[in-house]
Design a protein around this motif. Structure first.
Motif, PDB file in Angstrom:
ATOM      1  N   ASN A   6       0.755  -1.264  -0.227  1.00 56.83           N
ATOM      2  CA  ASN A   6       0.017   0.253  -0.043  1.00 56.83           C
ATOM      3  C   ASN A   6       1.326   1.437  -0.060  1.00 56.83           C
ATOM      4  O   ASN A   6       2.131   1.511   0.883  1.00 56.83           O
ATOM      5  CB  ASN A   6      -1.064   0.260   1.241  1.00 56.83           C
ATOM      6  N   LEU A   7       0.485   2.340  -0.684  1.00 56.99           N
ATOM      7  CA  LEU A   7       1.238   3.531  -0.332  1.00 56.99           C
ATOM      8  C   LEU A   7       0.299   4.804  -0.061  1.00 56.99           C
ATOM      9  O   LEU A   7      -0.871   4.941  -0.704  1.00 56.99           O
ATOM     10  CB  LEU A   7       1.741   4.008  -1.838  1.00 56.99           C
ATOM     11  N   LEU A   9      -0.042   8.470   1.411  1.00 61.12           N
ATOM     12  CA  LEU A   9       0.676   9.418   0.932  1.00 61.12           C
ATOM     13  C   LEU A   9       0.595  11.106   1.947  1.00 61.12           C
ATOM     14  O   LEU A   9      -0.802  10.838   2.341  1.00 61.12           O
ATOM     15  CB  LEU A   9       0.474  10.356  -0.246  1.00 61.12           C
ATOM     16  N   LYS A  17      -1.053  16.495  -3.018  1.00 59.69           N
ATOM     17  CA  LYS A  17      -1.291  14.283  -2.539  1.00 59.69           C
ATOM     18  C   LYS A  17      -2.588  13.954  -3.423  1.00 59.69           C
ATOM     19  O   LYS A  17      -2.273  12.938  -3.930  1.00 59.69           O
ATOM     20  CB  LYS A  17      -1.587  14.529  -1.746  1.00 59.69           C
ATOM     21  N   GLY A  21      -1.544  11.635  -6.253  1.00 61.30           N
ATOM     22  CA  GLY A  21      -2.419   9.957  -5.739  1.00 61.30           C
ATOM     23  C   GLY A  21      -3.446   9.275  -6.578  1.00 61.30           C
ATOM     24  O   GLY A  21      -2.757   8.115  -6.848  1.00 61.30           O
ATOM     25  N   LEU A  24      -0.614   8.123  -9.318  1.00 61.00           N
ATOM     26  CA  LEU A  24       0.263   7.205  -9.206  1.00 61.00           C
ATOM     27  C   LEU A  24      -1.326   5.898  -9.582  1.00 61.00           C
ATOM     28  O   LEU A  24      -0.299   4.764  -9.878  1.00 61.00           O
ATOM     29  CB  LEU A  24       0.091   7.038  -7.629  1.00 61.00           C
ATOM     30  N   ALA A  25      -2.320   6.063  -8.548  1.00 61.22           N
ATOM     31  CA  ALA A  25      -2.882   4.740  -8.469  1.00 61.22           C
ATOM     32  C   ALA A  25      -3.290   4.574 -10.123  1.00 61.22           C
ATOM     33  O   ALA A  25      -3.355   3.393 -10.263  1.00 61.22           O
ATOM     34  CB  ALA A  25      -4.361   4.984  -7.568  1.00 61.22           C
ATOM     35  N   ARG A  30      -4.330   0.489  -9.802  1.00 58.60           N
ATOM     36  CA  ARG A  30      -4.811   0.211  -8.013  1.00 58.60           C
ATOM     37  C   ARG A  30      -5.889   1.408  -7.971  1.00 58.60           C
ATOM     38  O   ARG A  30      -5.597   2.463  -8.427  1.00 58.60           O
ATOM     39  CB  ARG A  30      -3.884  -0.267  -7.147  1.00 58.60           C
ATOM     40  N   PHE A  32      -7.545   4.360  -6.013  1.00 58.44           N
ATOM     41  CA  PHE A  32      -7.320   6.197  -5.175  1.00 58.44           C
ATOM     42  C   PHE A  32      -8.686   6.525  -4.168  1.00 58.44           C
ATOM     43  O   PHE A  32      -9.881   6.180  -4.208  1.00 58.44           O
ATOM     44  CB  PHE A  32      -6.741   6.626  -6.298  1.00 58.44           C
ATOM     45  N   THR A  71      -6.357   2.174   5.141  1.00 58.10           N
ATOM     46  CA  THR A  71      -5.873   1.624   5.684  1.00 58.10           C
ATOM     47  C   THR A  71      -5.169   0.113   5.562  1.00 58.10           C
ATOM     48  O   THR A  71      -4.220  -0.051   4.794  1.00 58.10           O
ATOM     49  CB  THR A  71      -4.765   2.276   6.635  1.00 58.10           C
ATOM     50  N   VAL A  77      -3.947   2.889  -2.900  1.00 57.02           N
ATOM     51  CA  VAL A  77      -3.194   4.337  -2.365  1.00 57.02           C
ATOM     52  C   VAL A  77      -3.739   5.371  -2.033  1.00 57.02           C
ATOM     53  O   VAL A  77      -5.827   5.841  -2.765  1.00 57.02           O
ATOM     54  CB  VAL A  77      -2.680   4.688  -4.194  1.00 57.02           C
ATOM     55  N   VAL A 162       5.591  10.852  -9.403  1.00 55.40           N
ATOM     56  CA  VAL A 162       4.748   9.961 -10.103  1.00 55.40           C
ATOM     57  C   VAL A 162       6.205   9.295 -10.407  1.00 55.40           C
ATOM     58  O   VAL A 162       6.653   7.924  -9.745  1.00 55.40           O
ATOM     59  CB  VAL A 162       4.091  10.000 -10.799  1.00 55.40           C
TER      60      VAL A 162
END
Ligand code: S3P
Length: 169
Positions: A6-7, A9, A17, A21, A24-25, A30, A32, A71, A77, A162
């Protein structure tokens, strides 16, 4: 890339963010989640309303519940609100359940990015610059203690940020 953890931010308001985010997702295919948006959806009201009616303490309690929930999903993400690190419960959940990325920026950049913003109650004041410097002094040690890596977002495109994250995690 699917074997990445898991990432999460973290970082101050206006660090990018949510934008980073989302990108990035998409890059990692994946889901977000933005904890502020999730809180608003759950509550059916916006953040200024929550601060008005329940106070900052009420918002922080909602934030603890939402971060605990988000989480526990995987692989995801998650972008957190700038004040999430103030609470020990959040710091622990973030550290234990994924890789934490601190998005760093300058107060100048924050002022530019949040200039017309009406959705951040803590910045609805005349001395926004001083408020941001004070927050940095209080929160930077917490961001550092909670994160695995720190990445600068000022004067760089979201795409460059990213790419750096994907390279380093
Ligand atoms: C806050 C940051 C905001 C939001 C709330 C409080 C803070 O999130 O959670 O207004 O204390 O720094 P962003 O960092 O996404 O703006």
């Amino acid at each position: 890339m699917q074997d990445l953890p898991n990432l999460f931010l973290i970082g101050p308001m206006g660090a990018g963010k949510s934008t980073i985010g989302r990108l990035l997702a998409a890059e990692l295919s994946r889901p977000f989640y933005d904890s502020d948006h999730a809180i608003q959806d759950r509550c059916g009201a916006d953040i200024p309303w929550i601060f008005d009616v329940e106070g900052e303490q009420g918002f922080r309690l909602r934030e603890i519940h939402m971060i605990d929930e988000l989480t526990q999903l995987s692989p995801v993400v998650v972008a957190t609100g700038g004040g999430a690190v103030l609470r020990e419960e959040n710091r622990r959940a973030l550290r234990e359940r994924g890789t934490v990325i601190y998005l760093l920026t300058t107060v100048d950049q924050q002022l530019r990015r949040t200039a017309k913003d009406r959705n951040r109650p803590l910045l609805q004041c005349a001395n926004r610059e001083q408020v941001l410097y004070d927050m940095f002094a209080q929160r930077d040690p917490l961001y550092r203690a909670t994160s695995d890596i720190a990445v600068r977002t000022d004067r760089r495109s979201p795409r460059a940020v990213v790419n750096e994250i994907v390279r380093r995690v």
